[in-house]
Motif scaffolding. Structure first.
Motif, PDB file in Angstrom:
ATOM      1  N   LEU A  53       4.251  15.145   2.319  1.00 30.91           N
ATOM      2  CA  LEU A  53       4.064  16.352   0.960  1.00 30.91           C
ATOM      3  C   LEU A  53       4.266  17.261   0.398  1.00 30.91           C
ATOM      4  O   LEU A  53       3.942  17.723  -0.720  1.00 30.91           O
ATOM      5  N   ILE A  54       4.790  17.803   1.111  1.00 35.14           N
ATOM      6  CA  ILE A  54       5.460  19.454   1.247  1.00 35.14           C
ATOM      7  C   ILE A  54       6.553  19.396  -0.438  1.00 35.14           C
ATOM      8  O   ILE A  54       5.550  20.027  -1.313  1.00 35.14           O
ATOM      9  N   VAL A  55       7.261  18.488  -0.736  1.00 34.75           N
ATOM     10  CA  VAL A  55       8.107  18.090  -1.393  1.00 34.75           C
ATOM     11  C   VAL A  55       7.448  17.256  -2.881  1.00 34.75           C
ATOM     12  O   VAL A  55       7.698  18.690  -4.000  1.00 34.75           O
ATOM     13  N   ALA A  56       6.893  16.778  -2.862  1.00 32.47           N
ATOM     14  CA  ALA A  56       5.798  16.511  -3.715  1.00 32.47           C
ATOM     15  C   ALA A  56       4.605  17.146  -4.820  1.00 32.47           C
ATOM     16  O   ALA A  56       5.157  17.522  -6.346  1.00 32.47           O
ATOM     17  N   ILE A  57       3.802  18.302  -4.103  1.00 35.10           N
ATOM     18  CA  ILE A  57       3.707  19.161  -4.533  1.00 35.10           C
ATOM     19  C   ILE A  57       4.130  20.407  -4.445  1.00 35.10           C
ATOM     20  O   ILE A  57       3.850  21.456  -5.420  1.00 35.10           O
ATOM     21  N   ALA A  58       5.320  20.948  -4.619  1.00 33.38           N
ATOM     22  CA  ALA A  58       6.280  21.843  -3.922  1.00 33.38           C
ATOM     23  C   ALA A  58       6.667  21.826  -6.176  1.00 33.38           C
ATOM     24  O   ALA A  58       6.836  23.157  -6.761  1.00 33.38           O
TER      25      ALA A  58
ATOM     26  N   TYR B 237       3.596   5.381  -3.564  1.00 37.88           N
ATOM     27  CA  TYR B 237       4.474   6.151  -3.865  1.00 37.88           C
ATOM     28  C   TYR B 237       4.447   5.845  -5.444  1.00 37.88           C
ATOM     29  O   TYR B 237       4.797   7.208  -5.816  1.00 37.88           O
ATOM     30  N   VAL B 238       3.865   5.825  -5.938  1.00 38.13           N
ATOM     31  CA  VAL B 238       3.833   5.028  -7.486  1.00 38.13           C
ATOM     32  C   VAL B 238       2.996   6.141  -7.704  1.00 38.13           C
ATOM     33  O   VAL B 238       3.018   7.425  -8.891  1.00 38.13           O
ATOM     34  N   ALA B 239       2.113   6.125  -7.043  1.00 40.31           N
ATOM     35  CA  ALA B 239       0.280   7.324  -7.417  1.00 40.31           C
ATOM     36  C   ALA B 239       1.326   8.510  -7.193  1.00 40.31           C
ATOM     37  O   ALA B 239       0.968   9.954  -8.007  1.00 40.31           O
ATOM     38  N   ALA B 240       1.722   8.853  -5.773  1.00 42.39           N
ATOM     39  CA  ALA B 240       2.172  10.204  -5.789  1.00 42.39           C
ATOM     40  C   ALA B 240       3.649  10.701  -7.222  1.00 42.39           C
ATOM     41  O   ALA B 240       2.754  12.088  -6.898  1.00 42.39           O
ATOM     42  N   SER B 241       4.262   9.818  -7.465  1.00 43.17           N
ATOM     43  CA  SER B 241       5.475  10.122  -8.659  1.00 43.17           C
ATOM     44  C   SER B 241       4.385  10.278  -9.923  1.00 43.17           C
ATOM     45  O   SER B 241       4.357  11.197  -9.923  1.00 43.17           O
ATOM     46  N   LEU B 242       3.030   9.504  -9.893  1.00 43.92           N
ATOM     47  CA  LEU B 242       3.013   9.793 -11.302  1.00 43.92           C
ATOM     48  C   LEU B 242       2.588  11.191 -11.472  1.00 43.92           C
ATOM     49  O   LEU B 242       2.218  12.008 -12.517  1.00 43.92           O
ATOM     50  N   THR B 243       1.142  11.913 -10.300  1.00 40.08           N
ATOM     51  CA  THR B 243       0.531  12.902 -10.159  1.00 40.08           C
ATOM     52  C   THR B 243       2.094  13.685  -9.999  1.00 40.08           C
ATOM     53  O   THR B 243       0.972  14.595 -10.844  1.00 40.08           O
TER      54      THR B 243
ATOM     55  N   VAL C 251       0.887  -0.869   0.380  1.00 42.91           N
ATOM     56  CA  VAL C 251      -0.679  -0.325   0.203  1.00 42.91           C
ATOM     57  C   VAL C 251       0.926   1.509   0.124  1.00 42.91           C
ATOM     58  O   VAL C 251       0.533   2.464  -0.874  1.00 42.91           O
ATOM     59  N   THR C 252       2.063   1.549   1.003  1.00 47.43           N
ATOM     60  CA  THR C 252       2.742   2.199   1.318  1.00 47.43           C
ATOM     61  C   THR C 252       3.531   2.574  -0.820  1.00 47.43           C
ATOM     62  O   THR C 252       3.450   3.615  -1.439  1.00 47.43           O
ATOM     63  N   ALA C 253       3.978   0.904  -0.880  1.00 52.71           N
ATOM     64  CA  ALA C 253       4.646   1.253  -2.293  1.00 52.71           C
ATOM     65  C   ALA C 253       3.786   2.191  -3.472  1.00 52.71           C
ATOM     66  O   ALA C 253       3.821   3.091  -4.527  1.00 52.71           O
ATOM     67  N   LEU C 254       2.010   2.045  -3.323  1.00 45.40           N
ATOM     68  CA  LEU C 254       1.305   2.114  -3.970  1.00 45.40           C
ATOM     69  C   LEU C 254       0.849   3.497  -4.270  1.00 45.40           C
ATOM     70  O   LEU C 254       1.280   4.148  -5.166  1.00 45.40           O
TER      71      LEU C 254
END
Length: 98
Positions: free
Chosen positions: A65-70, A12-18, A7-10
Motif C-alpha cells: 500500500l505504501i509503495v502504490a500510494i507513494a 494487483y491489476v486493480a492496484a496497478s491501474l489505479t 483474487v490476489t491477481a485481480l
C-alpha cells in the motif's frame, strides 16, 4: 481466510491501474501548462485522500500500500501544484462566483 490466486491477481491489476491512472493527466498538464479544465476542489480532495492513505499505510506497515500510494501521490501532487500555480491572482478560492 486467505484470498485465492485469481483474487490476489485481480487486486494487483486493480492496484496497478489505479496507481498509473493519473500519470497521463500529469503528463498532459506539465506539457501543456493548461489547468483550466481541472477542478481545484477535486485536486485538493484527491491529493488529501491519497496522502491520508499513505499515512494509513505507514501506520499499519502495509508495504504494498505504501509503495502504490507513494507512486500515486507523485502525479496528483504535480497536477495540484500546477493548478495552484496557475491561480496566483485568485488565491485558494475554491469556487468562482457566477
Amino acid at each position: 481466510m486467505a484470498p485465492t490466486q485469481p483474487v490476489t491477481a485481480l487486486g494487483y491489476v486493480a492496484a496497478s491501474l489505479t496507481t498509473l491512472s493519473f500519470f497521463p493527466q500529469a503528463y498532459k498538464t506539465v506539457r501543456s501548462g493548461d489547468t483550466r479544465a481541472i477542478s481545484l476542489p477535486m485536486c485538493l480532495l484527491l491529493t488529501s485522500g491519497i496522502s491520508a492513505w499513505l499515512v494509513y499505510g505507514l501506520l499499519t506497515s502495509d508495504g504494498p500500500l505504501i509503495v502504490a500510494i507513494a507512486i500515486t501521490l507523485l502525479p496528483t501532487a504535480v497536477v495540484l501544484e500546477r493548478k495552484l500555480r496557475s491561480r496566483p491572482s485568485e488565491g485558494l478560492r475554491l469556487w468562482r462566483d457566477s
